[in-house]
Design a protein around this motif. Structure first.
Motif, short mmCIF file in Angstrom:
data_model
loop_
_atom_site.label_atom_id
_atom_site.label_comp_id
_atom_site.label_asym_id
_atom_site.label_seq_id
_atom_site.Cartn_x
_atom_site.Cartn_y
_atom_site.Cartn_z
N THR A 6 25.62 29.82 -11.91
CA THR A 6 24.67 30.76 -11.31
C THR A 6 23.24 30.44 -11.66
O THR A 6 22.32 31.00 -11.07
N LEU A 7 23.00 29.57 -12.63
CA LEU A 7 21.64 29.18 -12.97
C LEU A 7 20.88 28.72 -11.74
O LEU A 7 19.69 28.97 -11.59
N ILE A 8 21.58 28.02 -10.84
CA ILE A 8 20.92 27.55 -9.62
C ILE A 8 21.73 27.98 -8.40
O ILE A 8 21.94 27.22 -7.47
N GLU A 61 13.55 20.38 -0.74
CA GLU A 61 13.30 21.75 -0.28
C GLU A 61 13.84 22.80 -1.25
O GLU A 61 13.48 23.98 -1.16
N GLN A 62 14.71 22.38 -2.16
CA GLN A 62 15.25 23.31 -3.15
C GLN A 62 14.58 23.15 -4.51
O GLN A 62 15.07 23.68 -5.50
N ALA A 63 13.48 22.42 -4.54
CA ALA A 63 12.77 22.18 -5.80
C ALA A 63 11.28 22.37 -5.60
O ALA A 63 10.50 21.41 -5.71
N PRO A 64 10.85 23.59 -5.30
CA PRO A 64 9.41 23.82 -5.09
C PRO A 64 8.61 23.61 -6.36
O PRO A 64 9.09 23.88 -7.47
N ARG A 72 13.60 17.18 -9.38
CA ARG A 72 14.30 18.19 -10.17
C ARG A 72 15.79 17.88 -10.14
O ARG A 72 16.35 17.59 -9.09
N VAL A 73 16.40 17.93 -11.32
CA VAL A 73 17.82 17.62 -11.43
C VAL A 73 18.55 18.76 -12.14
O VAL A 73 17.97 19.46 -12.99
N TYR A 74 19.79 18.94 -11.74
CA TYR A 74 20.70 19.83 -12.46
C TYR A 74 21.44 18.97 -13.47
O TYR A 74 21.98 17.91 -13.14
N VAL A 75 21.44 19.41 -14.73
CA VAL A 75 21.96 18.59 -15.81
C VAL A 75 23.06 19.34 -16.55
O VAL A 75 22.95 20.55 -16.81
N THR A 280 4.24 24.68 -15.05
CA THR A 280 5.19 25.74 -14.72
C THR A 280 5.56 25.63 -13.27
O THR A 280 4.85 25.03 -12.46
N SER A 281 6.71 26.16 -12.92
CA SER A 281 7.12 26.15 -11.52
C SER A 281 8.06 27.32 -11.27
O SER A 281 8.56 27.92 -12.20
#
Length: 281
Positions: A6-8, A61-64, A72-75, A280-281
């Protein structure tokens, strides 16, 4: 296929691109100054050394807000050593991070890389972390680990200097002979603990200054060493010039001396260098 937590959740419904494991040598690791590390470490409830076990690149588009030249990566990672963190951590971690692209515009190979993470836990989601800043996943080196440990160790001391919020007042008194004098400058702090600067001038001698973390001024005290927590609080927390309001009760000559002595302290501290300003983002 890896299950995205659920984090992303907002990105789970779109395609993710697996990181290219054949990418060439990763881009050079960023150079972090003491201030860069202190900015991040001091506000991070969690500091942990981990080994990356999987990484997936998010679609643009999922990494503004990602900086140019980054992705941006999911790790997912295995926790190795907990440096800071109340209550511990589970063995498997997950989080989002922004990483620099290589010369081909690809994410370099991350799987198997050891990293130092500065983060906060996601409430109610064991093992999920939110990095303090998107770039707070740092390639691990012995020097980096030592520097972060030193910062956090100093911060845990009972006499650790608190963040400085301003300057309340300044006083200057001339000595009994020409060229002799003393300036005291009183600082305000976030924890309302007293901090003061003392600058002594004597004819034929270099000016001496010290800092007191309490009501008593120790004339034998020395300036804080560079790249220490007290140095960071002063060099990065003090204004570059003495505010006019701090010398409101002084006559013109005393105010001029106080401003000059304060400028001497700022010069002696040196700049608060930040090679990697917080994003920050």
């Amino acid at each position: 296929m890896m299950r995205i937590p659920t984090l992303i959740a907002a990105t789970a419904c779109v395609m993710l691109t697996a990181v290219d494991s054949s990418a060439q040598t990763p881009s050079p690791a960023p150079t972090y100054s003491y201030a860069d590390l202190a900015d991040r470490a001091l506000i991070a409830p969690v500091a942990v050394i981990a080994t990356i076990t999987e990484a997936i690149r998010l679609k643009p588009e999922q990494a503004p807000g990602v900086a140019p030249g980054h992705a941006r990566v999911y790790v997912e990672a295995s926790a190795n050593t907990l440096i800071r963190g109340a209550g511990g951590l589970p063995p498997t971690l997950s989080y989002l991070a922004d990483v620099p692209l290589d010369a081909r515009g690809k994410v370099p190979k991350l799987k198997g890389q050891q990293v130092l993470l500065l983060a906060r836990p996601v409430p109610g989601k064991p093992g999920e972390l939110q990095l303090i800043t998107p770039d707070a996943q740092m390639p691990l080196t012995p020097e980096l680990e030592q520097r972060v440990r030193a910062i956090l160790t100093e911060a845990l001391r009972s006499d650790a200097p608190p963040p400085i919020t301003g300057i309340t007042s300044a006083f200057h008194v001339d000595g009994t002979i020409p060229g002799e004098g003393e300036t005291q400058i009183f600082l305000s702090t976030r924890e309302h603990r007293p901090i003061s600067l003392s600058i002594l001038s004597r004819p034929g001698q270099e000016r001496q200054w010290s800092v007191a973390l309490g009501e008593i001024v120790d004339q034998a005290a020395k300036p804080p060493p560079k790249d220490s927590l007290l140095w960071y609080r002063l060099a990065c927390g003090l204004p570059r010039e003495l505010p006019a309001g701090a010398t409101g009760d002084l006559d013109a000559d005393a105010a001029r001396s106080a401003r000059d002595d304060y400028g001497f302290v700022i010069e002696q501290l040196g700049p608060c260098t930040r090679n990697q300003p917080i994003k920050t983002s």
